[in-house]
Design a protein around this motif. Structure first.
Motif, PDB file in Angstrom:
ATOM      1  N   ASP A 119       0.827  -1.208   0.000  1.00 36.88           N
ATOM      2  CA  ASP A 119       0.000   0.000   0.000  1.00 36.88           C
ATOM      3  C   ASP A 119       0.861   1.257   0.000  1.00 36.88           C
ATOM      4  O   ASP A 119       1.079   1.884   1.029  1.00 36.88           O
ATOM      5  CB  ASP A 119      -0.920  -0.035   1.227  1.00 36.88           C
ATOM      6  CG  ASP A 119      -1.894   1.132   1.279  1.00 36.88           C
ATOM      7  OD1 ASP A 119      -2.181   1.729   0.213  1.00 36.88           O
ATOM      8  OD2 ASP A 119      -2.375   1.451   2.386  1.00 36.88           O
ATOM      9  N   GLY A 120       1.405   1.585  -1.177  1.00 37.26           N
ATOM     10  CA  GLY A 120       2.152   2.828  -1.310  1.00 37.26           C
ATOM     11  C   GLY A 120       3.595   2.771  -0.850  1.00 37.26           C
ATOM     12  O   GLY A 120       4.208   3.821  -0.611  1.00 37.26           O
ATOM     13  N   LEU A 121       4.187   1.595  -0.754  1.00 36.91           N
ATOM     14  CA  LEU A 121       5.597   1.498  -0.377  1.00 36.91           C
ATOM     15  C   LEU A 121       6.457   2.135  -1.456  1.00 36.91           C
ATOM     16  O   LEU A 121       6.238   1.934  -2.645  1.00 36.91           O
ATOM     17  CB  LEU A 121       6.014   0.042  -0.172  1.00 36.91           C
ATOM     18  CG  LEU A 121       5.693  -0.561   1.200  1.00 36.91           C
ATOM     19  CD1 LEU A 121       4.215  -0.894   1.318  1.00 36.91           C
ATOM     20  CD2 LEU A 121       6.523  -1.803   1.445  1.00 36.91           C
ATOM     21  N   GLN A 122       7.480   2.866  -1.023  1.00 43.85           N
ATOM     22  CA  GLN A 122       8.320   3.605  -1.963  1.00 43.85           C
ATOM     23  C   GLN A 122       9.737   3.077  -2.069  1.00 43.85           C
ATOM     24  O   GLN A 122      10.369   3.185  -3.120  1.00 43.85           O
ATOM     25  CB  GLN A 122       8.379   5.081  -1.543  1.00 43.85           C
ATOM     26  CG  GLN A 122       7.059   5.809  -1.652  1.00 43.85           C
ATOM     27  CD  GLN A 122       6.597   5.917  -3.091  1.00 43.85           C
ATOM     28  OE1 GLN A 122       7.280   6.511  -3.918  1.00 43.85           O
ATOM     29  NE2 GLN A 122       5.456   5.332  -3.407  1.00 43.85           N
ATOM     30  N   ASP A 123      10.266   2.517  -1.009  1.00 42.07           N
ATOM     31  CA  ASP A 123      11.652   2.077  -1.022  1.00 42.07           C
ATOM     32  C   ASP A 123      11.793   0.772  -1.793  1.00 42.07           C
ATOM     33  O   ASP A 123      11.181  -0.238  -1.441  1.00 42.07           O
ATOM     34  CB  ASP A 123      12.152   1.902   0.413  1.00 42.07           C
ATOM     35  CG  ASP A 123      13.636   1.581   0.456  1.00 42.07           C
ATOM     36  OD1 ASP A 123      13.982   0.382   0.372  1.00 42.07           O
ATOM     37  OD2 ASP A 123      14.446   2.520   0.569  1.00 42.07           O
ATOM     38  N   ILE A 142       0.711 -10.997  -4.997  1.00 46.35           N
ATOM     39  CA  ILE A 142       1.074  -9.654  -4.537  1.00 46.35           C
ATOM     40  C   ILE A 142       0.189  -8.633  -5.245  1.00 46.35           C
ATOM     41  O   ILE A 142       0.138  -8.600  -6.485  1.00 46.35           O
ATOM     42  CB  ILE A 142       2.548  -9.327  -4.842  1.00 46.35           C
ATOM     43  CG1 ILE A 142       3.482 -10.423  -4.328  1.00 46.35           C
ATOM     44  CG2 ILE A 142       2.913  -7.962  -4.268  1.00 46.35           C
ATOM     45  CD1 ILE A 142       3.529 -10.574  -2.843  1.00 46.35           C
ATOM     46  N   LEU A 143      -0.500  -7.810  -4.468  1.00 45.53           N
ATOM     47  CA  LEU A 143      -1.259  -6.693  -5.022  1.00 45.53           C
ATOM     48  C   LEU A 143      -0.528  -5.404  -4.686  1.00 45.53           C
ATOM     49  O   LEU A 143      -0.305  -5.107  -3.505  1.00 45.53           O
ATOM     50  CB  LEU A 143      -2.674  -6.640  -4.426  1.00 45.53           C
ATOM     51  CG  LEU A 143      -3.798  -7.368  -5.164  1.00 45.53           C
ATOM     52  CD1 LEU A 143      -3.505  -8.858  -5.230  1.00 45.53           C
ATOM     53  CD2 LEU A 143      -5.138  -7.118  -4.473  1.00 45.53           C
ATOM     54  N   ALA A 144      -0.129  -4.667  -5.694  1.00 43.18           N
ATOM     55  CA  ALA A 144       0.535  -3.379  -5.482  1.00 43.18           C
ATOM     56  C   ALA A 144      -0.464  -2.264  -5.752  1.00 43.18           C
ATOM     57  O   ALA A 144      -0.915  -2.079  -6.882  1.00 43.18           O
ATOM     58  CB  ALA A 144       1.747  -3.241  -6.384  1.00 43.18           C
ATOM     59  N   ILE A 145      -0.824  -1.540  -4.701  1.00 42.33           N
ATOM     60  CA  ILE A 145      -1.742  -0.413  -4.849  1.00 42.33           C
ATOM     61  C   ILE A 145      -1.027   0.735  -5.568  1.00 42.33           C
ATOM     62  O   ILE A 145       0.187   0.927  -5.413  1.00 42.33           O
ATOM     63  CB  ILE A 145      -2.230   0.061  -3.456  1.00 42.33           C
ATOM     64  CG1 ILE A 145      -2.889  -1.105  -2.689  1.00 42.33           C
ATOM     65  CG2 ILE A 145      -3.202   1.228  -3.591  1.00 42.33           C
ATOM     66  CD1 ILE A 145      -4.098  -1.699  -3.372  1.00 42.33           C
ATOM     67  N   LYS A 146      -1.776   1.470  -6.392  1.00 38.13           N
ATOM     68  CA  LYS A 146      -1.181   2.601  -7.115  1.00 38.13           C
ATOM     69  C   LYS A 146      -0.398   3.488  -6.150  1.00 38.13           C
ATOM     70  O   LYS A 146      -0.851   3.795  -5.058  1.00 38.13           O
ATOM     71  CB  LYS A 146      -2.279   3.421  -7.789  1.00 38.13           C
ATOM     72  CG  LYS A 146      -2.872   2.743  -9.021  1.00 38.13           C
ATOM     73  CD  LYS A 146      -3.929   3.629  -9.675  1.00 38.13           C
ATOM     74  CE  LYS A 146      -4.492   2.969 -10.926  1.00 38.13           C
ATOM     75  NZ  LYS A 146      -5.556   3.794 -11.554  1.00 38.13           N
ATOM     76  N   GLY A 147       0.788   3.897  -6.577  1.00 32.83           N
ATOM     77  CA  GLY A 147       1.664   4.685  -5.731  1.00 32.83           C
ATOM     78  C   GLY A 147       2.802   3.875  -5.148  1.00 32.83           C
ATOM     79  O   GLY A 147       3.758   4.434  -4.595  1.00 32.83           O
ATOM     80  N   VAL A 208      -1.651  -6.385   4.701  1.00 34.08           N
ATOM     81  CA  VAL A 208      -1.470  -5.074   4.080  1.00 34.08           C
ATOM     82  C   VAL A 208      -0.281  -4.381   4.740  1.00 34.08           C
ATOM     83  O   VAL A 208      -0.250  -4.212   5.962  1.00 34.08           O
ATOM     84  CB  VAL A 208      -2.725  -4.194   4.217  1.00 34.08           C
ATOM     85  CG1 VAL A 208      -2.514  -2.846   3.525  1.00 34.08           C
ATOM     86  CG2 VAL A 208      -3.945  -4.899   3.645  1.00 34.08           C
ATOM     87  N   LEU A 209       0.685  -3.985   3.936  1.00 31.10           N
ATOM     88  CA  LEU A 209       1.887  -3.313   4.426  1.00 31.10           C
ATOM     89  C   LEU A 209       1.941  -1.918   3.827  1.00 31.10           C
ATOM     90  O   LEU A 209       1.837  -1.747   2.610  1.00 31.10           O
ATOM     91  CB  LEU A 209       3.120  -4.116   4.034  1.00 31.10           C
ATOM     92  CG  LEU A 209       3.092  -5.557   4.587  1.00 31.10           C
ATOM     93  CD1 LEU A 209       4.033  -6.454   3.815  1.00 31.10           C
ATOM     94  CD2 LEU A 209       3.426  -5.561   6.063  1.00 31.10           C
ATOM     95  N   GLY A 210       2.073  -0.925   4.689  1.00 30.02           N
ATOM     96  CA  GLY A 210       1.900   0.452   4.249  1.00 30.02           C
ATOM     97  C   GLY A 210       3.186   1.223   4.012  1.00 30.02           C
ATOM     98  O   GLY A 210       4.299   0.733   4.238  1.00 30.02           O
TER      99      GLY A 210
END
Length: 261
Positions: A119-123, A142-147, A208-210
């Motif tokens: 959920d929006g991880l950037q690294d 794996i579901l990658a939410i937009k962002g 869910v990991l944010g």
């Protein structure tokens, strides 16, 4: 049929231009439909997962070193002059080989299976590490939410160390898509919810990991079935998200084994 290696010495070679984009642009794979795997460790991990490279690329001077192991694994083999290979590498110590592989088509969402939602991880390092943990502990979707960082970018691929090819990866998802998983949705939190070690975990489920700083989004919190936190007797404010993921996914895997037994 595998042909002998072709030598590229020109910076203007079309293949080299495409390769440079794949190696340096985190989203170029979406246009080309293929990805760049750099380094013998990652390439070896991909082969062990049953991946057949379309093109194997070697630094010219390193070809004798790798010819025996990798010389016939690809449909096409290319040698690059040393300065050309170094120019496309994103590593501090440039590798001497890599593969171009066809990117798998995006998987269809499966219901009722263990899933990780990013959920929006950037690294990119965190994302790749989580993919490795997911593959290790039986979370195949794996579901990658937009962002979220691009899953097939070179940096995520390196951190994933071949795990990509053991997973069904879905990018560009929205929070409501997670509701179609038909499993309990469990979110991580650093300050609220049940303590992980005191809880009977559901199996299968979707963790869910944010975002590294902001945590799980409000939209995902609203559809969560359960909230979990990890006890930290040492008193730190929070754990790195990849470390937290490994702990949570391992706990779930243990619950799944116990349930099966």
């Amino acid at each position: 049929m595998t042909s002998g290696p072709a030598l590229i010495t020109s910076r203007d070679n079309p293949l080299l231009k495409d390769l440079r984009k794949l190696a340096q642009d985190s989203t170029a794979y979406r246009k080309q439909g293929r990805v760049w795997l750099e380094g013998d460790h990652l390439c070896r991990a991909a082969i062990e997962r049953g991946v057949k490279p379309a093109i194997a690329v070697f630094q010219e001077s390193a070809w004798p070193q790798y010819a025996g192991e990798f010389g016939t694994v690809a449909d096409k083999t290319v040698l690059l002059a040393e300065n050309l290979f170094a120019s496309l590498s994103s590593l501090d110590s440039p590798a001497k080989m890599g593969f171009i592989v066809k990117m798998p088509e995006q998987a269809l969402l499966k219901k009722g299976v263990p899933t990780v939602v990013l959920d929006g991880l950037q690294d990119t390092g965190n994302v790749g590490s989580i993919l490795r943990s997911a593959a290790a502990f039986g979370f195949r979707q794996i579901l990658a939410i937009k962002g979220t960082a691009a899953l097939w970018s070179p940096k995520v691929l390196r951190a994933g160390m071949g795990a990509h090819f053991a997973l069904d990866l879905l990018e560009g998802m929205e929070p409501p898509d997670a509701q179609a998983l038909d499993v309990p949705i469990v979110v991580t939190s650093s300050h609220e919810g049940e303590l992980l070690h005191e809880t009977k975990l559901p199996w299968p489920c979707a963790w869910v990991l944010g975002h590294e700083g902001q945590g799980v989004s409000t939209a995902m919190m609203e559809i969560a079935d359960r909230k979990m936190r990890i006890a930290q007797p040492g008193g730190e404010e929070s754990l790195n998200v990849a470390a937290a993921a490994a702990i949570c996914l391992h706990a779930s895997a243990a619950a799944g084994v116990a349930k099966a037994g």
